[in-house]
Design a protein around this motif. Structure first.
Motif, PDB file in Angstrom:
ATOM      1  N   ALA A  27     -35.818  -2.119 -26.306  1.00  0.00           N
ATOM      2  CA  ALA A  27     -37.281  -2.705 -26.562  1.00  0.00           C
ATOM      3  C   ALA A  27     -37.543  -3.916 -26.013  1.00  0.00           C
ATOM      4  CB  ALA A  27     -37.662  -2.474 -27.884  1.00  0.00           C
ATOM      5  N   ASP A  28     -37.432  -4.037 -24.667  1.00  0.00           N
ATOM      6  CA  ASP A  28     -37.770  -5.657 -24.053  1.00  0.00           C
ATOM      7  C   ASP A  28     -38.927  -5.783 -23.275  1.00  0.00           C
ATOM      8  OD1 ASP A  28     -37.000  -3.849 -21.970  1.00  0.00           O
ATOM      9  OD2 ASP A  28     -35.180  -4.867 -21.455  1.00  0.00           O
ATOM     10  N   GLY A  29     -39.853  -4.863 -23.092  1.00  0.00           N
ATOM     11  CA  GLY A  29     -41.135  -4.745 -22.456  1.00  0.00           C
ATOM     12  C   GLY A  29     -40.729  -4.591 -20.864  1.00  0.00           C
ATOM     13  N   ARG A  30     -39.529  -3.898 -20.681  1.00  0.00           N
ATOM     14  CA  ARG A  30     -39.159  -3.684 -19.271  1.00  0.00           C
ATOM     15  C   ARG A  30     -38.984  -2.221 -19.107  1.00  0.00           C
ATOM     16  NH1 ARG A  30     -34.577  -8.386 -18.097  1.00  0.00           N
ATOM     17  NH2 ARG A  30     -35.912 -10.016 -18.255  1.00  0.00           N
ATOM     18  N   CYS A  31     -39.621  -1.476 -18.088  1.00  0.00           N
ATOM     19  CA  CYS A  31     -39.299  -0.009 -17.711  1.00  0.00           C
ATOM     20  C   CYS A  31     -38.495   0.025 -16.650  1.00  0.00           C
ATOM     21  CB  CYS A  31     -40.673   0.372 -17.369  1.00  0.00           C
ATOM     22  SG  CYS A  31     -41.814   0.386 -18.878  1.00  0.00           S
ATOM     23  N   PRO A  32     -37.387   0.788 -16.864  1.00  0.00           N
ATOM     24  CA  PRO A  32     -36.441   0.931 -15.725  1.00  0.00           C
ATOM     25  C   PRO A  32     -36.609   2.180 -14.965  1.00  0.00           C
ATOM     26  CG  PRO A  32     -35.589   1.832 -17.914  1.00  0.00           C
ATOM     27  CD  PRO A  32     -36.611   1.054 -18.149  1.00  0.00           C
ATOM     28  N   TYR A  33     -36.160   2.447 -13.769  1.00  0.00           N
ATOM     29  CA  TYR A  33     -36.158   3.192 -12.871  1.00  0.00           C
ATOM     30  C   TYR A  33     -35.003   3.525 -12.077  1.00  0.00           C
ATOM     31  CZ  TYR A  33     -37.208  -0.359  -9.626  1.00  0.00           C
ATOM     32  OH  TYR A  33     -37.137  -1.338  -8.659  1.00  0.00           O
ATOM     33  N   LYS A  43     -36.411   5.669  -2.394  1.00  0.00           N
ATOM     34  CA  LYS A  43     -37.066   6.536  -3.147  1.00  0.00           C
ATOM     35  C   LYS A  43     -37.033   6.022  -4.666  1.00  0.00           C
ATOM     36  CE  LYS A  43     -37.216  10.627  -0.344  1.00  0.00           C
ATOM     37  NZ  LYS A  43     -38.452  10.662   0.259  1.00  0.00           N
ATOM     38  N   ASP A  44     -38.143   5.769  -5.367  1.00  0.00           N
ATOM     39  CA  ASP A  44     -37.923   5.338  -6.776  1.00  0.00           C
ATOM     40  C   ASP A  44     -38.554   6.427  -7.685  1.00  0.00           C
ATOM     41  OD1 ASP A  44     -36.921   2.895  -5.862  1.00  0.00           O
ATOM     42  OD2 ASP A  44     -38.985   2.160  -5.911  1.00  0.00           O
ATOM     43  N   SER A  45     -37.627   6.509  -8.713  1.00  0.00           N
ATOM     44  CA  SER A  45     -38.081   7.612  -9.889  1.00  0.00           C
ATOM     45  C   SER A  45     -39.459   6.986 -10.451  1.00  0.00           C
ATOM     46  CB  SER A  45     -37.061   7.793 -10.780  1.00  0.00           C
ATOM     47  OG  SER A  45     -36.793   6.650 -11.504  1.00  0.00           O
ATOM     48  N   PRO A  46     -39.895   7.612 -11.212  1.00  0.00           N
ATOM     49  CA  PRO A  46     -40.919   7.204 -12.095  1.00  0.00           C
ATOM     50  C   PRO A  46     -40.419   5.995 -13.062  1.00  0.00           C
ATOM     51  CG  PRO A  46     -40.983   9.564 -12.323  1.00  0.00           C
ATOM     52  CD  PRO A  46     -39.768   8.960 -11.670  1.00  0.00           C
ATOM     53  N   TRP A  47     -41.227   5.098 -13.553  1.00  0.00           N
ATOM     54  CA  TRP A  47     -40.653   4.143 -14.411  1.00  0.00           C
ATOM     55  C   TRP A  47     -40.867   4.860 -15.749  1.00  0.00           C
ATOM     56  CZ3 TRP A  47     -45.235   0.622 -12.891  1.00  0.00           C
ATOM     57  CH2 TRP A  47     -45.148   0.101 -11.537  1.00  0.00           C
ATOM     58  N   VAL A  48     -39.998   4.481 -16.874  1.00  0.00           N
ATOM     59  CA  VAL A  48     -39.965   5.021 -18.151  1.00  0.00           C
ATOM     60  C   VAL A  48     -40.022   3.784 -19.335  1.00  0.00           C
ATOM     61  CG1 VAL A  48     -37.563   5.077 -18.227  1.00  0.00           C
ATOM     62  CG2 VAL A  48     -39.028   6.488 -19.535  1.00  0.00           C
ATOM     63  N   GLY A  49     -40.859   4.173 -20.218  1.00  0.00           N
ATOM     64  CA  GLY A  49     -40.858   3.066 -21.315  1.00  0.00           C
ATOM     65  C   GLY A  49     -41.712   3.801 -22.470  1.00  0.00           C
ATOM     66  N   PRO A  50     -41.751   3.349 -23.679  1.00  0.00           N
ATOM     67  CA  PRO A  50     -40.807   2.265 -24.247  1.00  0.00           C
ATOM     68  C   PRO A  50     -39.743   2.881 -24.263  1.00  0.00           C
ATOM     69  CG  PRO A  50     -42.254   3.391 -25.652  1.00  0.00           C
ATOM     70  CD  PRO A  50     -42.699   4.025 -24.566  1.00  0.00           C
ATOM     71  N   LYS A  51     -38.771   2.020 -25.290  1.00  0.00           N
ATOM     72  CA  LYS A  51     -37.400   2.296 -25.882  1.00  0.00           C
ATOM     73  C   LYS A  51     -37.231   3.760 -26.325  1.00  0.00           C
ATOM     74  CE  LYS A  51     -33.567   1.234 -28.614  1.00  0.00           C
ATOM     75  NZ  LYS A  51     -33.140   0.329 -29.688  1.00  0.00           N
ATOM     76  N   GLY A  52     -36.325   4.484 -25.817  1.00  0.00           N
ATOM     77  CA  GLY A  52     -36.211   5.851 -26.146  1.00  0.00           C
ATOM     78  C   GLY A  52     -36.883   7.054 -25.295  1.00  0.00           C
ATOM     79  N   ALA A  53     -37.718   6.491 -24.525  1.00  0.00           N
ATOM     80  CA  ALA A  53     -38.582   7.621 -23.441  1.00  0.00           C
ATOM     81  C   ALA A  53     -37.544   7.922 -22.470  1.00  0.00           C
ATOM     82  CB  ALA A  53     -39.816   6.921 -23.115  1.00  0.00           C
ATOM     83  N   LYS A  54     -37.909   9.193 -21.970  1.00  0.00           N
ATOM     84  CA  LYS A  54     -36.794   9.771 -20.920  1.00  0.00           C
ATOM     85  C   LYS A  54     -37.582  10.472 -20.016  1.00  0.00           C
ATOM     86  CE  LYS A  54     -32.331  12.148 -20.467  1.00  0.00           C
ATOM     87  NZ  LYS A  54     -31.318  12.936 -21.048  1.00  0.00           N
ATOM     88  N   LYS A  55     -37.535  10.099 -18.666  1.00  0.00           N
ATOM     89  CA  LYS A  55     -38.302  11.175 -17.614  1.00  0.00           C
ATOM     90  C   LYS A  55     -37.481  11.589 -16.649  1.00  0.00           C
ATOM     91  CE  LYS A  55     -42.595   8.700 -17.525  1.00  0.00           C
ATOM     92  NZ  LYS A  55     -43.755   7.807 -16.924  1.00  0.00           N
ATOM     93  N   TYR A  68     -27.240   5.342  -5.538  1.00  0.00           N
ATOM     94  CA  TYR A  68     -28.112   5.026  -6.645  1.00  0.00           C
ATOM     95  C   TYR A  68     -28.020   3.590  -7.150  1.00  0.00           C
ATOM     96  CZ  TYR A  68     -28.088  10.310  -6.473  1.00  0.00           C
ATOM     97  OH  TYR A  68     -28.026  11.548  -6.163  1.00  0.00           O
ATOM     98  N   SER A  69     -29.144   3.154  -7.632  1.00  0.00           N
ATOM     99  CA  SER A  69     -29.120   1.875  -8.340  1.00  0.00           C
ATOM    100  C   SER A  69     -30.261   2.025  -9.186  1.00  0.00           C
ATOM    101  CB  SER A  69     -29.315   0.690  -7.296  1.00  0.00           C
ATOM    102  OG  SER A  69     -30.563   1.070  -6.620  1.00  0.00           O
ATOM    103  N   MET A  70     -30.282   1.027 -10.181  1.00  0.00           N
ATOM    104  CA  MET A  70     -31.230   0.892 -11.248  1.00  0.00           C
ATOM    105  C   MET A  70     -32.002  -0.277 -11.078  1.00  0.00           C
ATOM    106  SD  MET A  70     -30.313   3.422 -14.113  1.00  0.00           S
ATOM    107  CE  MET A  70     -31.769   2.601 -14.868  1.00  0.00           C
ATOM    108  N   GLY A  71     -33.269  -0.324 -11.324  1.00  0.00           N
ATOM    109  CA  GLY A  71     -34.125  -1.306 -11.141  1.00  0.00           C
ATOM    110  C   GLY A  71     -35.148  -1.441 -12.613  1.00  0.00           C
ATOM    111  N   TRP A  72     -36.059  -2.362 -12.426  1.00  0.00           N
ATOM    112  CA  TRP A  72     -37.060  -2.306 -13.562  1.00  0.00           C
ATOM    113  C   TRP A  72     -38.429  -3.065 -13.022  1.00  0.00           C
ATOM    114  CZ3 TRP A  72     -38.402  -7.003 -15.139  1.00  0.00           C
ATOM    115  CH2 TRP A  72     -37.655  -8.172 -15.095  1.00  0.00           C
ATOM    116  N   VAL A  73     -39.190  -2.639 -13.871  1.00  0.00           N
ATOM    117  CA  VAL A  73     -40.498  -3.713 -13.761  1.00  0.00           C
ATOM    118  C   VAL A  73     -41.267  -3.923 -15.258  1.00  0.00           C
ATOM    119  CG1 VAL A  73     -41.232  -2.419 -11.566  1.00  0.00           C
ATOM    120  CG2 VAL A  73     -42.071  -1.474 -13.855  1.00  0.00           C
ATOM    121  N   ASN A  74     -41.812  -4.896 -15.270  1.00  0.00           N
ATOM    122  CA  ASN A  74     -42.450  -5.261 -16.540  1.00  0.00           C
ATOM    123  C   ASN A  74     -43.493  -4.280 -16.800  1.00  0.00           C
ATOM    124  OD1 ASN A  74     -40.977  -7.646 -16.936  1.00  0.00           O
ATOM    125  ND2 ASN A  74     -42.498  -8.710 -15.655  1.00  0.00           N
TER     126      ASN A  74
END
Length: 75
Positions: A27-33, A43-55, A68-74
């Motif tokens: 729960a940090d205000g960042r959405c990982p992808y 190619k990027d997967s959809p962003w996901v948030g808030p904490k506990g959400a899964k796509k 594969y790598s992980m990134g995030w957006v605010n």
């Protein structure tokens, strides 16, 4: 794979389909992808948030080596 913001997974099949999932674990205000790096670009997967959400995601027409790598957006 995992990062400080979340975790995810991807599978590249011989028919050119990549499928997987990404989950927000903090729960940090960042959405990982998940980012797929291919010989023809990223190619990027959809962003996901808030904490506990899964796509789940799926891409077709992906040939060659995939990393594969992980990134995030605010969010």
């Amino acid at each position: 794979m995992s990062s400080a913001q979340g975790k995810g997974s991807g599978t590249h099949c011989s028919d050119g389909v990549v499928s997987g999932w990404v989950e927000d674990t903090k729960a940090d205000g960042r959405c990982p992808y998940v980012r797929l790096n291919t010989s023809s670009g990223a190619k990027d997967s959809p962003w996901v948030g808030p904490k506990g959400a899964k796509k789940y995601f799926s891409f077709s027409g992906v040939w060659g080596t995939v990393t594969y790598s992980m990134g995030w957006v605010n969010c």
